[in-house]
Write a protein that holds these residues in place. Sequence first.
Motif, PDB file in Angstrom:
ATOM      1  N   LEU A   1       0.836  -1.210   0.000  1.00  0.00           N
ATOM      2  CA  LEU A   1       0.000   0.000   0.000  1.00  0.00           C
ATOM      3  C   LEU A   1       0.868   1.256   0.000  1.00  0.00           C
ATOM      4  O   LEU A   1       0.550   2.243  -0.681  1.00  0.00           O
ATOM      5  N   LEU A   2       1.963   1.219   0.749  1.00  0.00           N
ATOM      6  CA  LEU A   2       2.864   2.373   0.772  1.00  0.00           C
ATOM      7  C   LEU A   2       3.524   2.570  -0.593  1.00  0.00           C
ATOM      8  O   LEU A   2       3.645   3.714  -1.069  1.00  0.00           O
ATOM      9  N   SER A   3       3.922   1.474  -1.245  1.00  0.00           N
ATOM     10  CA  SER A   3       4.546   1.577  -2.564  1.00  0.00           C
ATOM     11  C   SER A   3       3.578   2.170  -3.578  1.00  0.00           C
ATOM     12  O   SER A   3       3.967   2.997  -4.413  1.00  0.00           O
ATOM     13  N   LEU A   4       2.323   1.736  -3.507  1.00  0.00           N
ATOM     14  CA  LEU A   4       1.316   2.312  -4.405  1.00  0.00           C
ATOM     15  C   LEU A   4       1.161   3.812  -4.166  1.00  0.00           C
ATOM     16  O   LEU A   4       1.113   4.608  -5.116  1.00  0.00           O
ATOM     17  N   LYS A   5       1.075   4.203  -2.904  1.00  0.00           N
ATOM     18  CA  LYS A   5       0.882   5.615  -2.576  1.00  0.00           C
ATOM     19  C   LYS A   5       2.083   6.446  -3.021  1.00  0.00           C
ATOM     20  O   LYS A   5       1.924   7.506  -3.644  1.00  0.00           O
ATOM     21  N   ILE A   6       3.280   5.973  -2.712  1.00  0.00           N
ATOM     22  CA  ILE A   6       4.496   6.708  -3.067  1.00  0.00           C
ATOM     23  C   ILE A   6       4.657   6.786  -4.578  1.00  0.00           C
ATOM     24  O   ILE A   6       4.914   7.864  -5.147  1.00  0.00           O
ATOM     25  N   SER A   7       4.511   5.656  -5.258  1.00  0.00           N
ATOM     26  CA  SER A   7       4.735   5.616  -6.710  1.00  0.00           C
ATOM     27  C   SER A   7       3.714   6.465  -7.454  1.00  0.00           C
ATOM     28  O   SER A   7       4.072   7.210  -8.376  1.00  0.00           O
ATOM     29  N   PHE A   8       2.440   6.352  -7.065  1.00  0.00           N
ATOM     30  CA  PHE A   8       1.401   7.120  -7.740  1.00  0.00           C
ATOM     31  C   PHE A   8       1.593   8.621  -7.497  1.00  0.00           C
ATOM     32  O   PHE A   8       1.523   9.428  -8.439  1.00  0.00           O
ATOM     33  N   SER A   9       1.846   8.994  -6.249  1.00  0.00           N
ATOM     34  CA  SER A   9       2.020  10.415  -5.922  1.00  0.00           C
ATOM     35  C   SER A   9       3.255  10.987  -6.609  1.00  0.00           C
ATOM     36  O   SER A   9       3.213  12.094  -7.161  1.00  0.00           O
TER      37      SER A   9
ATOM     38  N   PHE B   1       7.836   2.079  -8.572  1.00  0.00           N
ATOM     39  CA  PHE B   1       7.343   0.984  -7.733  1.00  0.00           C
ATOM     40  C   PHE B   1       8.428  -0.055  -7.492  1.00  0.00           C
ATOM     41  O   PHE B   1       8.534  -0.624  -6.399  1.00  0.00           O
ATOM     42  N   ASN B   2       9.252  -0.325  -8.507  1.00  0.00           N
ATOM     43  CA  ASN B   2      10.269  -1.368  -8.411  1.00  0.00           C
ATOM     44  C   ASN B   2      11.616  -0.852  -7.925  1.00  0.00           C
ATOM     45  O   ASN B   2      12.552  -1.652  -7.768  1.00  0.00           O
ATOM     46  N   ASN B   3      11.722   0.457  -7.687  1.00  0.00           N
ATOM     47  CA  ASN B   3      13.013   1.025  -7.329  1.00  0.00           C
ATOM     48  C   ASN B   3      13.509   0.488  -5.985  1.00  0.00           C
ATOM     49  O   ASN B   3      12.754   0.457  -5.003  1.00  0.00           O
TER      50      ASN B   3
ATOM     51  N   SER C   1       8.501   1.301   4.779  1.00  0.00           N
ATOM     52  CA  SER C   1       9.320   0.502   3.881  1.00  0.00           C
ATOM     53  C   SER C   1       8.503   0.139   2.652  1.00  0.00           C
ATOM     54  O   SER C   1       7.344  -0.271   2.770  1.00  0.00           O
ATOM     55  N   THR C   2       9.076   0.298   1.464  1.00  0.00           N
ATOM     56  CA  THR C   2       8.376  -0.062   0.231  1.00  0.00           C
ATOM     57  C   THR C   2       8.396  -1.569   0.038  1.00  0.00           C
ATOM     58  O   THR C   2       9.149  -2.291   0.705  1.00  0.00           O
ATOM     59  N   LEU C   3       7.596  -2.045  -0.906  1.00  0.00           N
ATOM     60  CA  LEU C   3       7.487  -3.485  -1.126  1.00  0.00           C
ATOM     61  C   LEU C   3       8.813  -4.122  -1.550  1.00  0.00           C
ATOM     62  O   LEU C   3       9.169  -5.181  -1.023  1.00  0.00           O
ATOM     63  N   PRO C   4       9.574  -3.562  -2.504  1.00  0.00           N
ATOM     64  CA  PRO C   4      10.867  -4.188  -2.845  1.00  0.00           C
ATOM     65  C   PRO C   4      11.800  -4.297  -1.654  1.00  0.00           C
ATOM     66  O   PRO C   4      12.501  -5.307  -1.495  1.00  0.00           O
ATOM     67  N   THR C   5      11.807  -3.266  -0.798  1.00  0.00           N
ATOM     68  CA  THR C   5      12.667  -3.309   0.386  1.00  0.00           C
ATOM     69  C   THR C   5      12.195  -4.376   1.360  1.00  0.00           C
ATOM     70  O   THR C   5      13.010  -5.130   1.919  1.00  0.00           O
ATOM     71  N   ALA C   6      10.878  -4.456   1.579  1.00  0.00           N
ATOM     72  CA  ALA C   6      10.327  -5.485   2.470  1.00  0.00           C
ATOM     73  C   ALA C   6      10.596  -6.884   1.918  1.00  0.00           C
ATOM     74  O   ALA C   6      10.880  -7.819   2.668  1.00  0.00           O
ATOM     75  N   LEU C   7      10.517  -7.017   0.600  1.00  0.00           N
ATOM     76  CA  LEU C   7      10.762  -8.311  -0.033  1.00  0.00           C
ATOM     77  C   LEU C   7      12.221  -8.735   0.150  1.00  0.00           C
ATOM     78  O   LEU C   7      12.507  -9.903   0.438  1.00  0.00           O
ATOM     79  N   MET C   8      13.150  -7.803  -0.003  1.00  0.00           N
ATOM     80  CA  MET C   8      14.562  -8.123   0.189  1.00  0.00           C
ATOM     81  C   MET C   8      14.850  -8.501   1.640  1.00  0.00           C
ATOM     82  O   MET C   8      15.632  -9.420   1.907  1.00  0.00           O
ATOM     83  N   SER C   9      14.219  -7.807   2.565  1.00  0.00           N
ATOM     84  CA  SER C   9      14.402  -8.135   3.979  1.00  0.00           C
ATOM     85  C   SER C   9      13.852  -9.522   4.291  1.00  0.00           C
ATOM     86  O   SER C   9      14.441 -10.277   5.081  1.00  0.00           O
ATOM     87  N   TYR C  10      12.732  -9.870   3.646  1.00  0.00           N
ATOM     88  CA  TYR C  10      12.133 -11.187   3.873  1.00  0.00           C
ATOM     89  C   TYR C  10      13.024 -12.295   3.324  1.00  0.00           C
ATOM     90  O   TYR C  10      13.237 -13.324   3.973  1.00  0.00           O
ATOM     91  N   VAL C  11      13.556 -12.084   2.117  1.00  0.00           N
ATOM     92  CA  VAL C  11      14.405 -13.101   1.491  1.00  0.00           C
ATOM     93  C   VAL C  11      15.686 -13.317   2.280  1.00  0.00           C
ATOM     94  O   VAL C  11      16.259 -14.403   2.284  1.00  0.00           O
TER      95      VAL C  11
END
Length: 259
Positions: A62-70, A198-200, A213-223
């Motif tokens: 949701l944060l990535s959508l908000k940041i990227s769209f704005s 969005f992918n940055n 935290s954006t989705l790519p950052t959260a994904l990297m932390s999860y991996v």
Amino acid sequence: MRKEKGLTFFVLLVYAFLFIPLFVIVVTSFGKNPTIQFPIEGFSFKWYANVFENAAFVDSFLLSLKISFSATILALLVGVPASYALSRNNFMGREWLKNFFLSPTIIPGVVVGYSLFQFIVITLQLPVFQGLLLGHFLVSLPYIIRVVGGSLEQLDFSIEEAAWTLGSTKAGAFFKVILPNITSGIFASFMLAFINSFNNIPVSQFLSGPGISTLPTALMSYVEYNYDPTVSALSVLLMLATIVLMYLIEKTLGLSSIT
């Protein structure tokens, strides 16, 4: 004939290189075992459920959508007039100014991210959300200027001058004549800038903070600590969302029919 067969083989090789990894990701997302493996053993949808049960993924999405769209909307508001000014006017230093606007796409992402961290966080001391939004705006702006500028360079500005002679103001001619003729370029630049924002990863890594935290950052932390097929399931969902979005845009806006 032999050259045609060689070219066909090369094209198939390129397609295989592009699509086989995507196929592997799709297959591994349905694996039953708690680790990513190919071929899979068993079939399960539990990793897709795990994506929606993970609060970090949902919040960061949701944060990535908000940041990227704005950030993309702000980049359009600045980039479209800037592209028009650069294309319409011939002044000293125009090429230098174009290169300046496009510099974030030339400089390595890590360097851009660290530079923005020094400027936004250390110097300006902006809050995390505002700093992240400003950083994504700066990396989105070059894509707007590049694509919209390309559309404007192919435009015959005599139609704008004709509107002036018919009594239209410069602002009116811009909104009623120029913008409708570069609609396809504007939407194409919006999609390109939005997806890149969005992918940055580099900018998001440097400008993220506690709880933001954006989705790519959260994904990297999860991996970093997990190697289960949840990552594959999330990747498949993002691919499907992109396909659906492009289909809806094509059907509602009819970009292919815009010339």
